[in-house]
Write a protein that holds these residues in place. Structure first.
Motif: not given
Length: 103
Positions: A36-38, A74-87
Motif C-alpha cells: 500500500x506504500x504506507x 502502536x504510535x501514530x506520527x505526523x503524516x500518515x505514519x505509524x510505528x508498532x512498538x514490541x516491548x
C-alpha cells in the motif's frame, strides 16, 4: 539482502545492517515495506541482557531469531505514519510453560 530492490531500500532508509546482524537493534525503528506504500515501522524494545542470534548464509539473506513475550503498542506520527512498538516483558514461568506446551 538478496535482491537489488532490497539493497535500494536499505540505502534509501539508511538501515544499519551491521547493527541488526550484531543483534544490537533494540529501540531502532525499522521500516516495514508494504504494497500500500504506507509509512509503517516496527521497533523492538528488548529486555536488558537479551542476546539475539543472527546468521547469514552467504546469499545476502540476514536472519535474526526473535522469540519472547511482547506487549504491542502502536504510535501514530505526523503524516500518515505509524510505528508498532514490541516491548519484551519477562513472562511468568506458568505462562511460558503453557506457551511451550501448547498443541
Amino acid at each position: 539482502m538478496a535482491l537489488e530492490e532490497q539493497w535500494r531500500r536499505v540505502e534509501e532508509e539508511q538501515i544499519d545492517l551491521d547493527k541488526i546482524g550484531s543483534g544490537r537493534f533494540s529501540d531502532l525503528q525499522l521500516p516495514l515495506p508494504n504494497r500500500r506504500g504506507e509509512l509503517v515501522s516496527v521497533a523492538f524494545h528488548f529486555r536488558p541482557g537479551n542476546v539475539l542470534n543472527s546468521s547469514s548464509g552467504g546469499t545476502g539473506t540476514l536472519m535474526v531469531q526473535i522469540s519472547g513475550f511482547f506487549e504491542i503498542l502502536t504510535t501514530h506520527h505526523s503524516g500518515p505514519s505509524k510505528v508498532f512498538h514490541l516491548k519484551e516483558f519477562d513472562a511468568p514461568l506458568t505462562l511460558r510453560a503453557k506457551f511451550l506446551n501448547r498443541s
